[in-house]
Scaffold this motif. Structure first.
Motif, PDB file in Angstrom:
ATOM      1  N   GLU A 222       0.815  -1.213   0.000  1.00 28.29           N
ATOM      2  CA  GLU A 222       0.000   0.000   0.000  1.00 28.29           C
ATOM      3  C   GLU A 222       0.852   1.267   0.000  1.00 28.29           C
ATOM      4  OE1 GLU A 222      -3.347   0.038  -0.453  1.00 28.29           O
ATOM      5  OE2 GLU A 222      -2.972  -2.078  -0.797  1.00 28.29           O
ATOM      6  N   LEU A 223       1.990   1.256   0.680  1.00 26.39           N
ATOM      7  CA  LEU A 223       2.880   2.425   0.616  1.00 26.39           C
ATOM      8  C   LEU A 223       3.416   2.620  -0.796  1.00 26.39           C
ATOM      9  CD1 LEU A 223       4.982   2.302   3.925  1.00 26.39           C
ATOM     10  CD2 LEU A 223       3.342   4.055   3.242  1.00 26.39           C
ATOM     11  N   SER A 224       3.526   1.529  -1.553  1.00 31.19           N
ATOM     12  CA  SER A 224       4.011   1.625  -2.930  1.00 31.19           C
ATOM     13  C   SER A 224       3.052   2.385  -3.831  1.00 31.19           C
ATOM     14  CB  SER A 224       4.256   0.223  -3.499  1.00 31.19           C
ATOM     15  OG  SER A 224       5.254  -0.460  -2.772  1.00 31.19           O
ATOM     16  N   ARG A 225       1.828   2.617  -3.362  1.00 34.37           N
ATOM     17  CA  ARG A 225       0.863   3.401  -4.141  1.00 34.37           C
ATOM     18  C   ARG A 225       1.190   4.892  -4.122  1.00 34.37           C
ATOM     19  NH1 ARG A 225      -4.119   0.757  -5.256  1.00 34.37           N
ATOM     20  NH2 ARG A 225      -4.378  -1.245  -4.218  1.00 34.37           N
ATOM     21  N   LEU A 229       7.151   8.210  -2.749  1.00 37.11           N
ATOM     22  CA  LEU A 229       7.972   7.415  -1.838  1.00 37.11           C
ATOM     23  C   LEU A 229       8.711   6.314  -2.597  1.00 37.11           C
ATOM     24  CD1 LEU A 229       5.444   6.865   1.113  1.00 37.11           C
ATOM     25  CD2 LEU A 229       7.123   8.697   0.864  1.00 37.11           C
ATOM     26  N   MET A 230       9.936   6.022  -2.171  1.00 34.52           N
ATOM     27  CA  MET A 230      10.647   4.850  -2.670  1.00 34.52           C
ATOM     28  C   MET A 230      10.566   3.779  -1.592  1.00 34.52           C
ATOM     29  SD  MET A 230      14.596   4.153  -3.714  1.00 34.52           S
ATOM     30  CE  MET A 230      14.947   3.235  -2.208  1.00 34.52           C
ATOM     31  N   ILE A 231       9.913   2.671  -1.898  1.00 31.13           N
ATOM     32  CA  ILE A 231       9.664   1.617  -0.920  1.00 31.13           C
ATOM     33  C   ILE A 231      10.548   0.419  -1.233  1.00 31.13           C
ATOM     34  CG2 ILE A 231       7.907   0.194   0.187  1.00 31.13           C
ATOM     35  CD1 ILE A 231       7.480   3.231   0.419  1.00 31.13           C
ATOM     36  N   ILE A 232      11.252  -0.063  -0.230  1.00 31.04           N
ATOM     37  CA  ILE A 232      12.138  -1.203  -0.407  1.00 31.04           C
ATOM     38  C   ILE A 232      11.311  -2.479  -0.553  1.00 31.04           C
ATOM     39  CG2 ILE A 232      14.043  -2.525   0.602  1.00 31.04           C
ATOM     40  CD1 ILE A 232      14.652   0.393  -0.265  1.00 31.04           C
ATOM     41  N   ALA A 233      11.720  -3.340  -1.485  1.00 32.40           N
ATOM     42  CA  ALA A 233      10.972  -4.554  -1.779  1.00 32.40           C
ATOM     43  C   ALA A 233      10.978  -5.521  -0.595  1.00 32.40           C
ATOM     44  CB  ALA A 233      11.574  -5.242  -3.004  1.00 32.40           C
ATOM     45  N   ARG A 234       9.973  -6.389  -0.565  1.00 35.99           N
ATOM     46  CA  ARG A 234       9.797  -7.347   0.522  1.00 35.99           C
ATOM     47  C   ARG A 234      11.023  -8.228   0.700  1.00 35.99           C
ATOM     48  NH1 ARG A 234       9.046 -12.539   1.441  1.00 35.99           N
ATOM     49  NH2 ARG A 234       7.461 -13.303   2.901  1.00 35.99           N
ATOM     50  N   ASN A 235      11.599  -8.737  -0.390  1.00 34.27           N
ATOM     51  CA  ASN A 235      12.723  -9.659  -0.275  1.00 34.27           C
ATOM     52  C   ASN A 235      13.892  -9.044   0.488  1.00 34.27           C
ATOM     53  OD1 ASN A 235      11.343 -11.587  -1.657  1.00 34.27           O
ATOM     54  ND2 ASN A 235      12.428 -11.355  -3.584  1.00 34.27           N
ATOM     55  N   SER A 236      14.058  -7.743   0.342  1.00 32.41           N
ATOM     56  CA  SER A 236      15.171  -7.075   1.025  1.00 32.41           C
ATOM     57  C   SER A 236      14.909  -6.931   2.520  1.00 32.41           C
ATOM     58  CB  SER A 236      15.410  -5.690   0.409  1.00 32.41           C
ATOM     59  OG  SER A 236      15.802  -5.808  -0.931  1.00 32.41           O
ATOM     60  N   THR A 237      13.701  -6.484   2.874  1.00 29.68           N
ATOM     61  CA  THR A 237      13.433  -6.214   4.288  1.00 29.68           C
ATOM     62  C   THR A 237      13.218  -7.494   5.091  1.00 29.68           C
ATOM     63  OG1 THR A 237      11.070  -5.899   3.815  1.00 29.68           O
ATOM     64  CG2 THR A 237      12.461  -3.948   3.803  1.00 29.68           C
ATOM     65  N   GLU A 303      -6.843  -5.514   7.011  1.00 27.13           N
ATOM     66  CA  GLU A 303      -7.031  -4.402   6.072  1.00 27.13           C
ATOM     67  C   GLU A 303      -7.200  -3.081   6.818  1.00 27.13           C
ATOM     68  OE1 GLU A 303     -10.020  -2.968   2.452  1.00 27.13           O
ATOM     69  OE2 GLU A 303     -10.396  -4.847   3.519  1.00 27.13           O
ATOM     70  N   GLU A 304      -7.988  -3.096   7.906  1.00 29.76           N
ATOM     71  CA  GLU A 304      -8.239  -1.870   8.665  1.00 29.76           C
ATOM     72  C   GLU A 304      -6.946  -1.319   9.256  1.00 29.76           C
ATOM     73  OE1 GLU A 304     -10.261  -0.411  12.847  1.00 29.76           O
ATOM     74  OE2 GLU A 304     -10.649  -2.438  12.114  1.00 29.76           O
ATOM     75  N   ILE A 305      -6.164  -2.192   9.878  1.00 33.19           N
ATOM     76  CA  ILE A 305      -4.930  -1.746  10.522  1.00 33.19           C
ATOM     77  C   ILE A 305      -3.925  -1.269   9.480  1.00 33.19           C
ATOM     78  CG2 ILE A 305      -2.942  -2.531  11.868  1.00 33.19           C
ATOM     79  CD1 ILE A 305      -4.882  -4.322  13.437  1.00 33.19           C
ATOM     80  N   THR A 306      -3.831  -1.991   8.375  1.00 29.96           N
ATOM     81  CA  THR A 306      -2.907  -1.595   7.306  1.00 29.96           C
ATOM     82  C   THR A 306      -3.229  -0.199   6.797  1.00 29.96           C
ATOM     83  OG1 THR A 306      -2.528  -3.881   6.603  1.00 29.96           O
ATOM     84  CG2 THR A 306      -2.079  -2.152   4.991  1.00 29.96           C
ATOM     85  N   ARG A 307      -4.512   0.058   6.524  1.00 32.29           N
ATOM     86  CA  ARG A 307      -4.910   1.366   5.996  1.00 32.29           C
ATOM     87  C   ARG A 307      -4.594   2.470   6.998  1.00 32.29           C
ATOM     88  NH1 ARG A 307     -10.371   2.042   2.723  1.00 32.29           N
ATOM     89  NH2 ARG A 307      -9.135   3.841   2.096  1.00 32.29           N
ATOM     90  N   GLY A 308      -4.840   2.199   8.274  1.00 32.99           N
ATOM     91  CA  GLY A 308      -4.550   3.208   9.290  1.00 32.99           C
ATOM     92  C   GLY A 308      -3.075   3.545   9.362  1.00 32.99           C
ATOM     93  N   ILE A 309      -2.229   2.522   9.308  1.00 33.95           N
ATOM     94  CA  ILE A 309      -0.787   2.747   9.370  1.00 33.95           C
ATOM     95  C   ILE A 309      -0.297   3.497   8.143  1.00 33.95           C
ATOM     96  CG2 ILE A 309       1.460   1.587   9.357  1.00 33.95           C
ATOM     97  CD1 ILE A 309       0.167  -0.640  11.048  1.00 33.95           C
ATOM     98  N   VAL A 310      -0.706   3.024   6.971  1.00 30.29           N
ATOM     99  CA  VAL A 310      -0.216   3.610   5.720  1.00 30.29           C
ATOM    100  C   VAL A 310      -0.642   5.067   5.583  1.00 30.29           C
ATOM    101  CG1 VAL A 310      -0.487   3.506   3.205  1.00 30.29           C
ATOM    102  CG2 VAL A 310      -0.031   1.418   4.501  1.00 30.29           C
ATOM    103  N   ALA A 311      -1.914   5.344   5.862  1.00 28.72           N
ATOM    104  CA  ALA A 311      -2.423   6.709   5.700  1.00 28.72           C
ATOM    105  C   ALA A 311      -1.799   7.673   6.691  1.00 28.72           C
ATOM    106  CB  ALA A 311      -3.944   6.719   5.847  1.00 28.72           C
ATOM    107  N   SER A 312      -1.315   7.175   7.824  1.00 24.61           N
ATOM    108  CA  SER A 312      -0.649   8.043   8.801  1.00 24.61           C
ATOM    109  C   SER A 312       0.820   8.248   8.481  1.00 24.61           C
ATOM    110  CB  SER A 312      -0.781   7.439  10.209  1.00 24.61           C
ATOM    111  OG  SER A 312      -2.127   7.387  10.617  1.00 24.61           O
ATOM    112  N   VAL A 313       1.470   7.193   7.977  1.00 21.97           N
ATOM    113  CA  VAL A 313       2.905   7.258   7.723  1.00 21.97           C
ATOM    114  C   VAL A 313       3.233   8.257   6.611  1.00 21.97           C
ATOM    115  CG1 VAL A 313       4.818   5.939   6.685  1.00 21.97           C
ATOM    116  CG2 VAL A 313       3.558   5.004   8.626  1.00 21.97           C
TER     117      VAL A 313
END
Length: 549
Positions: A222-225, A229-237, A303-313
């Motif tokens: 969702e941050l990749s939307r 922002l430049m978001i690091i890929a899953r494999n890296s993190t 989904e609810e928690i993800t949206r809350g985190i992403v929209a705040s970050v």
């Protein structure tokens, strides 16, 4: 001979002759293993067909260019991860080029300009990189969360005319293969870079590991939307999963400025998720939140928690970036930093009611555009400045300012963009030009591209409240406030204004006064909020408050 319009993928192994000369049997064995475990399965999964093989490369056809790009990125990510523990001078890496065009199939072989262009683009790509033509890019744009860098027009060998090309922006684990080979750390990029570390499972129940991993993956997606922002890929993190890490070391290893981390703890039928945003350079905590929920529908909860985190970050990162630029001394501003400075100037101008500072903001944004004609934030802020010159009737010719706002935002679309911010700004300009249907279409398109874009939701609500969609306006404004309650005051004030206007339209004077009062507190100098309150006070008989406003 058979002609076919296809997406063409050309791949070639880097350093094949050198590796074969060093260890022929070992290189062939490893190459066959990588093909059998990674390359061929990824191609098959994406619906690709290998048409031609060479010793160190291949040509593959796809019916969909989107599928071809996804396959190319998956291959590069998996290859880089698989070769991570191999000595740098013996690692196997590939370059990939993509094009969409007409090809000729003849006796098991493949010909045509489309093939030649894909092959020449592959030759220009970085080790571990993916490059695609402008024809392919136009078909992919807006249909993937990937971001791209415009490389301009390239002169390719044996291709009679220049070809515009784009590079897929991959995470440091893939995009910095060359730096890895030389032992150098990736540099922190100009625009905000974010790594989302795997959320820790603090529960005794090991099954919650899947829930924690799912939240982490969703936040990355969702941050990749957010194109800014430049978001690091899953494999890296996920390489840091289960490890105690020094965040400054993670920042240096991945080349990021910001880190999101968190934890999941389950107790009975309750779950607690904590998340925090950290400026890795200083170690300071920019934002933190805790979510306590009943564990009923786990997918809806995720989904609810993800949206809350992403929209705040996302807005907190923008605020931190503005603070970084304004606090710097003797800084050689990049275009991005200039755009951030212009954004801060515009906010301050509206807070103070300063026409001169708003004009300065527009000029600062123009300087950023001169340095980088693809700086979306600069176009956005310049459009924003001219739009408010029109609204507040500032300057010698406000109507000309509105036309300048339109010209500025359209230039961004002329060079190609799928930025939700751009659609939101164009929607606002079209609203004041009287093109209400197109306005709402653009504002809604922004939310289709990024459902977590709180500012876009709030501005959509504002337009809907004026166009008779009161119910939808209330829903979108409240969702925007819930997703990002710590937005800048200038943004929150528009949410309150949208709610006030929607309530006024439905005749609910009590709600109108409540929201108008909040809107005035947030943005005291904006006249429409006061006019709305005074009008409502006339209906309710609150003449003292009307006089105060």
């Amino acid at each position: 001979m058979k002609r076919r319009l296809s997406a063409i993928l050309a791949a070639d192994m880097v350093g094949y002759s050198r590796l074969m000369a060093t260890d022929e049997e070992g290189t062939l064995s490893r190459l066959k293993r990588l093909r059998g475990e990674i390359i061929d399965p990824e191609i098959e999964k994406a619906g690709g067909e290998i048409i031609k093989l060479t010793g160190d490369g291949m040509l593959v056809l796809f019916d969909s260019i989107v599928a071809a790009v996804d396959a190319a990125v998956s291959i590069q990510e998996a290859l880089t991860a698989a070769e991570a523990n191999t000595p740098p001078d013996t690692r196997i890496g590939f370059r990939i080029g993509l094009h969409i065009g007409d090809v000729i199939l003849d006796g098991g072989d493949i010909y045509g300009d489309g093939v030649n262009i894909a092959a020449r683009l592959e030759a220009q790509a970085e080790n571990g990189g993916v490059m695609l033509s402008d024809d392919a890019f136009r078909q992919v744009r807006g249909k993937t969360v990937l971001t791209f860098t415009d490389l301009g027009e390239l002169t390719l060998k044996n291709i009679p005319h220049p070809i515009r090309a784009h590079k897929v922006n991959l995470g440091p684990q893939v995009a910095n293969v060359i730096e890895t080979l030389t032992g150098a750390k990736p540099e922190i990029p100009a625009k905000p870079s974010v790594a989302v570390l795997p959320f820790d499972n603090m529960s005794a129940d090991r099954e919650q590991e899947y829930f924690a991993d799912g939240i982490t993956e969703d936040i990355i997606t969702e941050l990749s939307r957010f194109p800014e922002l430049m978001i690091i890929a899953r494999n890296s993190t996920f390489a840091y999963k289960g490890r105690a890490v020094d965040l400054r070391e993670v920042s240096r290893d991945l080349g990021v400025r910001f880190i999101v981390e968190g934890s999941v703890r389950r107790a009975g039928k309750r779950v607690r998720v904590t998340a925090q945003l950290i400026d890795a350079a200083s170690g300071s905590h920019l934002w933190a939140e805790r979510y306590d929920r009943d564990l009923e529908d786990i997918f809806a909860l995720q989904e609810e928690i993800t949206r809350g985190i992403v929209a705040s970050v996302a807005p907190q990162i923008e605020l931190a970036e503005i603070g970084r630029v304004l606090g710097g001394r003797d800084v050689d501003f990049s275009s991005y930093d200039l755009a951030l400075k212009a954004s801060a100037q515009a906010d301050e101008a509206l807070r103070l009611g300063s026409h001169e500072l708003l004009a300065t903001s527009a000029e600062t944004a123009a300087q950023a555009i001169e340095g980088d004609r693809r700086c979306a934030l600069a176009y956005d802020i310049r459009t924003h400045a001219h739009l408010y010159m029109y609204l507040y009737r500032w300057g010698g010719d406000p109507d000309k300012a509105l036309l300048e706002a339109r010209n500025c935002i359209e230039k961004l679309f002329d060079i190609g963009t799928s930025d939700p911010r751009a659609y939101t700004r164009r929607g606002l300009v079209l609203h004041f030009l009287g093109e209400r249907d197109r306005s709402l279409g653009n504002l809604r398109r922004a939310i289709e591209l990024n459902p977590n874009y709180a500012y876009g939701l709030i501005m959509l609500a504002w337009a809907e409240s004026l166009d008779g969609f009161s119910e939808e306006a209330v829903e979108h404004a409240k969702l925007g406030l819930r997703l990002s309650p710590r937005e800048r005051e200038s943004v929150l004030s528009h949410a309150y204004l949208a709610l006030a206007q929607a309530s006024f339209a439905t005749g609910d004077n009590i709600e109108t006064q409540k929201w108008a009062r909040l809107a005035i507190q947030m943005h005291p100098r904006a006249p429409i909020r006061r006019a709305l309150m005074i009008s409502t006070c006339g209906f309710t008989g609150d003449l003292d408050e009307a006089q105060e406003r």
